[in-house]
Motif scaffolding. Structure first.
Motif, PDB file in Angstrom:
ATOM      1  N   VAL A 106       0.699  -1.123  -0.014  1.00 28.08           N
ATOM      2  CA  VAL A 106       0.049  -0.203  -0.060  1.00 28.08           C
ATOM      3  C   VAL A 106       0.729   1.102   0.224  1.00 28.08           C
ATOM      4  O   VAL A 106       2.076   1.282   0.674  1.00 28.08           O
ATOM      5  N   TRP A 107       0.476   2.183  -0.804  1.00 29.64           N
ATOM      6  CA  TRP A 107       1.046   3.562  -0.851  1.00 29.64           C
ATOM      7  C   TRP A 107       0.362   4.365  -0.144  1.00 29.64           C
ATOM      8  O   TRP A 107      -0.887   4.528  -0.130  1.00 29.64           O
ATOM      9  N   GLY A 108       0.865   5.404   0.677  1.00 29.76           N
ATOM     10  CA  GLY A 108       0.355   6.618   1.101  1.00 29.76           C
ATOM     11  C   GLY A 108       0.199   7.707  -0.095  1.00 29.76           C
ATOM     12  O   GLY A 108       0.715   7.372  -1.055  1.00 29.76           O
ATOM     13  N   ARG A 109      -0.555   8.807   0.141  1.00 29.32           N
ATOM     14  CA  ARG A 109      -0.590   9.876  -0.688  1.00 29.32           C
ATOM     15  C   ARG A 109       0.710  10.688  -0.958  1.00 29.32           C
ATOM     16  O   ARG A 109       0.584  11.339  -1.947  1.00 29.32           O
ATOM     17  N   GLY A 110       1.331  10.744   0.011  1.00 30.65           N
ATOM     18  CA  GLY A 110       2.537  11.490   0.021  1.00 30.65           C
ATOM     19  C   GLY A 110       2.293  12.916   0.845  1.00 30.65           C
ATOM     20  O   GLY A 110       1.252  13.278   0.776  1.00 30.65           O
ATOM     21  N   THR A 111       3.691  13.358   0.972  1.00 37.22           N
ATOM     22  CA  THR A 111       3.513  14.608   1.694  1.00 37.22           C
ATOM     23  C   THR A 111       4.857  15.497   1.228  1.00 37.22           C
ATOM     24  O   THR A 111       5.899  15.078   0.766  1.00 37.22           O
ATOM     25  N   GLN A 112       4.333  16.857   0.671  1.00 37.72           N
ATOM     26  CA  GLN A 112       5.307  17.652  -0.081  1.00 37.72           C
ATOM     27  C   GLN A 112       6.475  18.356   0.953  1.00 37.72           C
ATOM     28  O   GLN A 112       6.045  18.684   2.004  1.00 37.72           O
ATOM     29  N   VAL A 113       7.868  18.203   0.580  1.00 38.53           N
ATOM     30  CA  VAL A 113       8.678  18.773   1.221  1.00 38.53           C
ATOM     31  C   VAL A 113       9.549  19.774   0.172  1.00 38.53           C
ATOM     32  O   VAL A 113       9.813  19.521  -0.736  1.00 38.53           O
ATOM     33  N   THR A 114       9.568  20.819   0.605  1.00 39.02           N
ATOM     34  CA  THR A 114      10.178  22.055  -0.010  1.00 39.02           C
ATOM     35  C   THR A 114      11.421  22.501   0.672  1.00 39.02           C
ATOM     36  O   THR A 114      11.044  22.873   1.804  1.00 39.02           O
TER      37      THR A 114
END
Length: 117
Positions: A106-114
């Motif tokens: 299963v994959w998570g939807r992700g979180t943006q890192v800038t």
């Protein structure tokens, strides 16, 4: 259906640190693998690292020496601690958990890192 939810992303200055979390709706104490990946625009997905069933942690080349993966089985949460961040570390960071060989995981939807320079 199992869900993975990442958190902790955001904007950070170069040289800074960030801790990401991935919380699972299913027990992660006996996973086959649980890991972190990242993908920047127009680039392929990169492995940051994963923990396996034997509790060994394997790190990819992308952030080796600047990342630490840990697992909290009481909270069913996987963590990614990142240090000495660089602008080129900017990406969407996602977790992936696989419980057995008979499934894709299963994959998570992700979180943006800038990371700003």
């Amino acid at each position: 259906q199992v869900q993975l939810v990442e958190s902790g992303g955001g904007l950070v200055q170069a040289g800074g640190s960030l801790r990401l979390s991935c919380t699972s709706s299913r027990d992660i104490s006996s996973v086959l693998t649980a890991g972190w990946y990242r993908q920047a625009p127009a680039k392929e997905r990169e492995l940051i690292g994963y923990i396996n069933r034997g509790n060994k942690i394997v790190y990819g080349d992308s952030m080796k020496g600047r990342s630490t993966i840990s697992r909290d089985t009481r909270e069913n949460t996987l963590h990614l601690q990142m240090t000495a961040l660089k602008p080129e570390d900017s990406a969407v960071y996602s977790c992936h958990v696989r419980w057995s060989l008979s499934e894709a995981g299963v994959w998570g939807r992700g979180t943006q890192v800038t990371v700003s320079s």
